[in-house]
Write an enzyme that holds these catalytic residues in place. Sequence first.
Site, PDB file in Angstrom:
ATOM      1  N   ASP A  59      30.921  -8.341   5.664  1.00  0.00           N
ATOM      2  CA  ASP A  59      29.838  -8.437   4.693  1.00  0.00           C
ATOM      3  C   ASP A  59      28.597  -8.958   5.446  1.00  0.00           C
ATOM      4  OD1 ASP A  59      28.825  -8.473   2.017  1.00  0.00           O
ATOM      5  OD2 ASP A  59      29.341 -10.569   1.812  1.00  0.00           O
ATOM      6  N   PHE A  61      30.478  -5.637  -4.967  1.00  0.00           N
ATOM      7  CA  PHE A  61      31.686  -6.434  -4.743  1.00  0.00           C
ATOM      8  C   PHE A  61      32.914  -5.602  -5.098  1.00  0.00           C
ATOM      9  CE2 PHE A  61      34.795  -9.779  -5.033  1.00  0.00           C
ATOM     10  CZ  PHE A  61      34.398 -10.653  -4.031  1.00  0.00           C
TER      11      PHE A  61
HETATM   12  P1  IMP Z   1      31.182 -12.404   5.706  1.00  0.00           P
HETATM   13  O1  IMP Z   1      31.341 -13.649   6.504  1.00  0.00           O
HETATM   14  O2  IMP Z   1      29.992 -12.499   4.775  1.00  0.00           O
HETATM   15  O3  IMP Z   1      31.144 -11.136   6.519  1.00  0.00           O
HETATM   16  O4  IMP Z   1      32.385 -12.376   4.697  1.00  0.00           O
HETATM   17  C1  IMP Z   1      33.540 -11.739   4.966  1.00  0.00           C
HETATM   18  C2  IMP Z   1      34.620 -12.154   3.986  1.00  0.00           C
HETATM   19  O5  IMP Z   1      34.132 -12.300   2.634  1.00  0.00           O
HETATM   20  C3  IMP Z   1      35.634 -11.043   3.939  1.00  0.00           C
HETATM   21  O6  IMP Z   1      36.621 -11.217   4.926  1.00  0.00           O
HETATM   22  C4  IMP Z   1      36.167 -11.147   2.523  1.00  0.00           C
HETATM   23  O7  IMP Z   1      37.241 -12.042   2.491  1.00  0.00           O
HETATM   24  C5  IMP Z   1      35.019 -11.699   1.709  1.00  0.00           C
HETATM   25  N1  IMP Z   1      34.312 -10.594   1.028  1.00  0.00           N
HETATM   26  C6  IMP Z   1      33.077 -10.115   1.306  1.00  0.00           C
HETATM   27  N2  IMP Z   1      32.737  -9.096   0.483  1.00  0.00           N
HETATM   28  C7  IMP Z   1      33.801  -8.933  -0.342  1.00  0.00           C
HETATM   29  C8  IMP Z   1      34.079  -8.000  -1.416  1.00  0.00           C
HETATM   30  O8  IMP Z   1      33.286  -7.119  -1.804  1.00  0.00           O
HETATM   31  N3  IMP Z   1      35.296  -8.146  -2.014  1.00  0.00           N
HETATM   32  C9  IMP Z   1      36.208  -9.073  -1.645  1.00  0.00           C
HETATM   33  N4  IMP Z   1      35.996  -9.943  -0.644  1.00  0.00           N
HETATM   34  C10 IMP Z   1      34.804  -9.875   0.003  1.00  0.00           C
END
Ligand code: IMP
Length: 184
Positions: free
Chosen positions: A103, A152
Site C-alpha cells: 500500500d 480497501f
Molecule cells: P503499507 O505499509 O502501507 O504498505 O501497508 C501494508 C499492509 O497494510 C499490508 O501488508 C496489509 O496488511 C495492510 N493493507 C493495506 N491495504 C490493505 C487492503 O486494502 N486490505 C487489507 N489490508 C491492507
Amino acid sequence: MNPAPAGEILISSDDLSKRVADLGAQISRDYAGKDLVMVGVLRGAVVFIADLLRSLDMSCEIDFMAVSSYGSSSDSSGVVRILKDLDDSITGRDVLIVEDIVDSGLTLNYLMRNLRARDPGSLEVCALLTKPERRRVDVPIRYTGFEIPNTFVVGYGLDHAQQYRHLPFVAELPEDVVPGPGAV
Ligand code: IMP
Ligand code: MG
C-alpha cells in the site's frame, strides 16, 4: 462477529489461480538451483504463500515474520514492530519476501532494510497486490500479482478487523464498513 457480505469482486478465484500459477512458474525458473527461502508476512500472506508454494516446480524453505504497524490498518505509519521473527538464519541465502499487498510501501521498506542487514545472498519481493497510487516510499517489487486501484480490499487472506480472510476471491470492502484501527 458476523460481518456484512463483502462488496464487489475485484479478482475472481479463477484469475487468482491463474496468476499464482504464472508467478510460481516464473519464480521456479529464476531460482532454479538456488537456495530459496520464501518469507511470508503474517497474517495476510498465508493463503497466497500456501498456493504459491504449491505452484513451484522446485523445493524451497518457508519461514514467517509477523509485524505490526502503529498506524491504523487503513493508513500505515511506517513505524513497524516485529511480533515474530524468522526461525532460521538467512545469511547467504536467496530470500523472497511474500506479501499480501503493498500500500504505502512503508511496511515493506522496513522489512527489506531489516532483512538486508542479515546479509542474504539476494533479497526480492513477491506481492499479490499493489496499490501504486498510495505509494509513499519506493520499494522494488520483483513479482507482482495484480495492480489495483486505491480501494480497501478483503479476501484471499486479506482482512478487515481480522474478518473476511476466508473468501476465495478479492473483493472491495462493503461500503458501510469503514476501516478501523488494527494490526497490519
Ligand atoms: P503499507 O505499509 O502501507 O504498505 O501497508 C501494508 C499492509 O497494510 C499490508 O501488508 C496489509 O496488511 C495492510 N493493507 C493495506 N491495504 C490493505 C487492503 O486494502 N486490505 C487489507 N489490508 C491492507
Ligand atoms: Mg500484511
